[in-house]
Design a protein around this motif. Structure first.
Motif, PDB file in Angstrom:
ATOM      1  N   LEU A 126       0.844  -1.202   0.000  1.00 27.70           N
ATOM      2  CA  LEU A 126       0.000   0.000   0.000  1.00 27.70           C
ATOM      3  C   LEU A 126       0.879   1.252   0.000  1.00 27.70           C
ATOM      4  O   LEU A 126       0.617   2.206  -0.743  1.00 27.70           O
ATOM      5  CB  LEU A 126      -0.920  -0.011   1.229  1.00 27.70           C
ATOM      6  CG  LEU A 126      -1.784   1.235   1.426  1.00 27.70           C
ATOM      7  CD1 LEU A 126      -2.739   1.436   0.242  1.00 27.70           C
ATOM      8  CD2 LEU A 126      -2.577   1.156   2.727  1.00 27.70           C
ATOM      9  N   GLU A 127       1.943   1.218   0.796  1.00 30.00           N
ATOM     10  CA  GLU A 127       2.824   2.387   0.896  1.00 30.00           C
ATOM     11  C   GLU A 127       3.442   2.701  -0.476  1.00 30.00           C
ATOM     12  O   GLU A 127       3.510   3.849  -0.888  1.00 30.00           O
ATOM     13  CB  GLU A 127       3.956   2.142   1.916  1.00 30.00           C
ATOM     14  CG  GLU A 127       3.497   1.998   3.364  1.00 30.00           C
ATOM     15  CD  GLU A 127       2.679   0.722   3.618  1.00 30.00           C
ATOM     16  OE1 GLU A 127       2.947  -0.307   2.960  1.00 30.00           O
ATOM     17  OE2 GLU A 127       1.760   0.771   4.463  1.00 30.00           O
ATOM     18  N   ARG A 128       3.868   1.642  -1.133  1.00 32.38           N
ATOM     19  CA  ARG A 128       4.510   1.867  -2.435  1.00 32.38           C
ATOM     20  C   ARG A 128       3.490   2.413  -3.439  1.00 32.38           C
ATOM     21  O   ARG A 128       3.783   3.342  -4.199  1.00 32.38           O
ATOM     22  CB  ARG A 128       5.116   0.548  -2.929  1.00 32.38           C
ATOM     23  CG  ARG A 128       5.656   0.670  -4.294  1.00 32.38           C
ATOM     24  CD  ARG A 128       6.874  -0.152  -4.586  1.00 32.38           C
ATOM     25  NE  ARG A 128       7.133  -0.059  -6.017  1.00 32.38           N
ATOM     26  CZ  ARG A 128       7.255  -1.091  -6.814  1.00 32.38           C
ATOM     27  NH1 ARG A 128       7.191  -2.307  -6.335  1.00 32.38           N
ATOM     28  NH2 ARG A 128       7.464  -0.913  -8.103  1.00 32.38           N
ATOM     29  N   VAL A 129       2.297   1.838  -3.422  1.00 32.84           N
ATOM     30  CA  VAL A 129       1.269   2.321  -4.357  1.00 32.84           C
ATOM     31  C   VAL A 129       0.952   3.786  -4.060  1.00 32.84           C
ATOM     32  O   VAL A 129       0.830   4.616  -4.971  1.00 32.84           O
ATOM     33  CB  VAL A 129       0.001   1.438  -4.290  1.00 32.84           C
ATOM     34  CG1 VAL A 129      -1.150   2.045  -5.105  1.00 32.84           C
ATOM     35  CG2 VAL A 129       0.298   0.032  -4.783  1.00 32.84           C
ATOM     36  N   GLN A 130       0.873   4.100  -2.754  1.00 29.37           N
ATOM     37  CA  GLN A 130       0.588   5.488  -2.360  1.00 29.37           C
ATOM     38  C   GLN A 130       1.669   6.429  -2.921  1.00 29.37           C
ATOM     39  O   GLN A 130       1.370   7.474  -3.499  1.00 29.37           O
ATOM     40  CB  GLN A 130       0.591   5.598  -0.841  1.00 29.37           C
ATOM     41  CG  GLN A 130      -0.770   5.961  -0.303  1.00 29.37           C
ATOM     42  CD  GLN A 130      -0.870   5.707   1.188  1.00 29.37           C
ATOM     43  OE1 GLN A 130       0.114   5.501   1.874  1.00 29.37           O
ATOM     44  NE2 GLN A 130      -2.075   5.716   1.684  1.00 29.37           N
ATOM     45  N   ALA A 131       2.929   6.029  -2.740  1.00 29.93           N
ATOM     46  CA  ALA A 131       4.041   6.863  -3.206  1.00 29.93           C
ATOM     47  C   ALA A 131       3.999   7.021  -4.732  1.00 29.93           C
ATOM     48  O   ALA A 131       4.185   8.117  -5.265  1.00 29.93           O
ATOM     49  CB  ALA A 131       5.368   6.245  -2.771  1.00 29.93           C
ATOM     50  N   GLU A 132       3.705   5.918  -5.422  1.00 29.81           N
ATOM     51  CA  GLU A 132       3.661   5.978  -6.895  1.00 29.81           C
ATOM     52  C   GLU A 132       2.533   6.880  -7.372  1.00 29.81           C
ATOM     53  O   GLU A 132       2.689   7.673  -8.299  1.00 29.81           O
ATOM     54  CB  GLU A 132       3.469   4.566  -7.484  1.00 29.81           C
ATOM     55  CG  GLU A 132       4.575   3.587  -7.171  1.00 29.81           C
ATOM     56  CD  GLU A 132       5.853   3.874  -7.957  1.00 29.81           C
ATOM     57  OE1 GLU A 132       5.917   4.885  -8.678  1.00 29.81           O
ATOM     58  OE2 GLU A 132       6.811   3.087  -7.803  1.00 29.81           O
ATOM     59  N   VAL A 133       1.379   6.743  -6.718  1.00 28.39           N
ATOM     60  CA  VAL A 133       0.195   7.508  -7.128  1.00 28.39           C
ATOM     61  C   VAL A 133       0.424   8.997  -6.878  1.00 28.39           C
ATOM     62  O   VAL A 133       0.014   9.852  -7.666  1.00 28.39           O
ATOM     63  CB  VAL A 133      -1.056   6.984  -6.376  1.00 28.39           C
ATOM     64  CG1 VAL A 133      -2.216   7.943  -6.491  1.00 28.39           C
ATOM     65  CG2 VAL A 133      -1.463   5.617  -6.912  1.00 28.39           C
ATOM     66  N   ALA A 134       1.101   9.284  -5.742  1.00 29.30           N
ATOM     67  CA  ALA A 134       1.320  10.689  -5.362  1.00 29.30           C
ATOM     68  C   ALA A 134       2.436  11.352  -6.183  1.00 29.30           C
ATOM     69  O   ALA A 134       2.608  12.571  -6.143  1.00 29.30           O
ATOM     70  CB  ALA A 134       1.653  10.767  -3.866  1.00 29.30           C
TER      71      ALA A 134
END
Ligand SMILES: Cc1cc2nc3c(=O)[nH]c(=O)nc-3n(C[C@H](O)[C@H](O)[C@H](O)COP(=O)(O)OP(=O)(O)OC[C@H]3O[C@@H](n4cnc5c(N)ncnc54)[C@H](O)[C@@H]3O)c2cc1C
Length: 427
Positions: free
Chosen positions: A289-297
């Motif tokens: 989730l953290e990685r997806v959050q960082a990628e999305v942001a």
């Protein structure tokens, strides 16, 4: 039509699917007179259909794990598997001149992935062993004297046997013969039958857009129905069981495919209890989730959201369309909400697809009616086998394996019953 002139112990098998044919083989090998009746113009039609998408005959996992696939019915099915399990089944297939192989998932297939060569060789062997086939004979119940009643193209007939083995299948794909019409016949004979329900089936979704009570928006259905959702995981929202990896498919009004089938018993039970079942779909299971959050942001500049998600998180095509369908527009530009949705998209299912479309059916003749040889306790000389019994299992070769094993087991029950009490105790 009567065989009273023959001195051989005579068994009538009704239903020529894998269970009935395996019973016929076992009984003919023991020297009994065997008649196989089937409502259809030829036997094994569902077996042939099963071969169309790649016949998954059994599974190579260890027997203890294999037996666990039958859930609550493990105690009843496990002894049958111990007698004729996945390895014995593979050896049997190879004995018919058809080699088998283990796929990357552990599933076992015949070399050509098809049922037709296997069925052809098997029927030739059964005919050679003296099994008599009676196609277009629809069993309609018992006459007052206990003989079997059939409708045939030549009109109604009765048939008397020393023992009867019913292997009538479940209640899906009625056009192939197993239509569940036997349920009221057994109920009328005083036998308890759990209602047939779809198993290994697709489900209808509660409309995420609210355009109608159920189903996808017209846009999603018309453009993406039939497309696979690859590399996802699924779990039930309020279930502690780990998410399952695999593949599902978007249907015109919901979800289907192997991952959905694997969860179908739990989904069906949840819908019966609560009126709905919410799935959580992880569209990017390889990323935290953290990685997806960082990628999305990550700043996307002039790029569209679609190309941003495709390049940063690998979300495109049907996955992107599903995300847009299930997420309200305000959430799309909010990185935290978008990332949470990518990792656990809620999809609410409200009904199974109709039983006729299901790969198999749950429910059937209750085991409480049967003794350990699959003989109906209240009707000595009457045996039952296959999918018509009250068990279910996921896809993966578990259905066919239990049908073969139970057909053989019930046939051995006939032999034990004959040895124990003689031919005059007929049903
Ligand atoms: C699309 C599809 C794919 C599948 N793929 C697989 C797979 O890859 N692996 C797997 O393990 N399983 C698979 N299955 C499930 C598997 O085919 C069934 O579980 C299996 O065929 C059941 O065997 P059975 O002998 O109990 O009944 P059936 O094969 O259903 O046979 C029952 C027979 O009884 C006859 N009959 C019914 N009522 C009467 C009556 N009143 N009078 C006379 N005859 C009657 C029918 O005509 C039929 O021939 C698949 C099923 C479907 C629909």
């Amino acid at each position: 039509m009567s065989d009273s002139a023959s001195s051989a112990f005579h068994v009538a098998i009704v239903g020529g699917g894998p269970a009935g044919l395996m019973a016929a083989e076992t009984l003919a090998a023991a020297g009994l007179r065997v008649d196989v009746f089937d409502a259809m113009p030829s036997v094994g039609r569902k077996f042939l259909l099963a071969g169309r998408g790649g016949l998954n005959i059994t599974h190579s996992e260890p027997l203890a794990a294999f037996a666990g696939r039958y859930g609550d019915r493990r105690p009843q099915i496990e002894p049958m598997l111990a007698a004729f399990g996945p390895d014995a089944l593979r050896a049997w297939v190879e004995g018919l001149g058809v080699s088998t192989f283990v796929g990357s998932s552990g599933r076992v297939f015949p070399a050509e992935m098809k049922a037709a060569p296997l069925l052809r060789a098997w029927l030739a062997r059964l005919r050679e062993a003296g099994v008599h086939f009676h196609p277009r004979h629809r069993w309609t119940g018992w006459a007052a004297d206990g003989s079997l009643q059939f409708t045939t193209p030549a009109g109604p007939i009765t048939h008397r046997a020393d023992a009867t083995l019913l292997a009538l299948g479940g209640g899906s794909w009625a056009k192939l013969g197993s239509d569940g019409a036997w349920v009221p016949l057994l109920a009328a004979a005083g036998l308890a039958v759990a209602p047939l329900q779809p198993a290994n089936c697709g489900f209808v979704v509660a409309s995420p857009r609210g355009e109608a009570p159920t189903g996808w928006s017209q846009h999603l259905a018309s453009r993406f129905a039939g497309q696979p959702l690859k590399s996802i995981t699924l779990r039930l929202a309020d279930d502690s069981a780990p998410a399952r990896p695999g593949e599902a498919m978007l249907s015109a009004d919901g979800l289907e495919g192997s991952l959905v089938y694997a969860l179908s018993a739990t989904i069906r039970e949840r819908i019966a209890r609560d009126g709905h079942a919410t799935l959580r779909v992880d569209l990017a299971p390889g990323r935290s989730l953290e990685r997806v959050q960082a990628e999305v942001a990550h700043p996307r500049g002039a790029r569209s959201l679609a190309s941003h998600l495709q390049s940063r998180v690998g979300i495109a095509g049907v996955k992107m369309a599903l995300l847009r369908e299930c997420l309200d527009a305000a959430a799309l530009p909010a990185p935290a909400r978008l990332a949470a949705a990518i990792k656990a998209l809620p999809v609410t299912l409200v009904a199974p697809r109709p039983i006729d479309e299901a790969i198999s059916t749950a429910g059937g003749l209750r085991f409480e009616e049967l003794d350990e040889h699959l003989m109906v306790r209240s009707h000595p000389g009457l045996f039952c086998a296959g999918e018509m019994l009250d068990w279910e299992a996921p896809t993966g070769g578990y259905l066919l394996t239990a049908c073969f094993a139970s057909g053989r087991w019930a046939a051995q029950g006939v032999l034990a019953w004959r040895a124990g009490c003689g031919r005059e105790d007929t049903y």
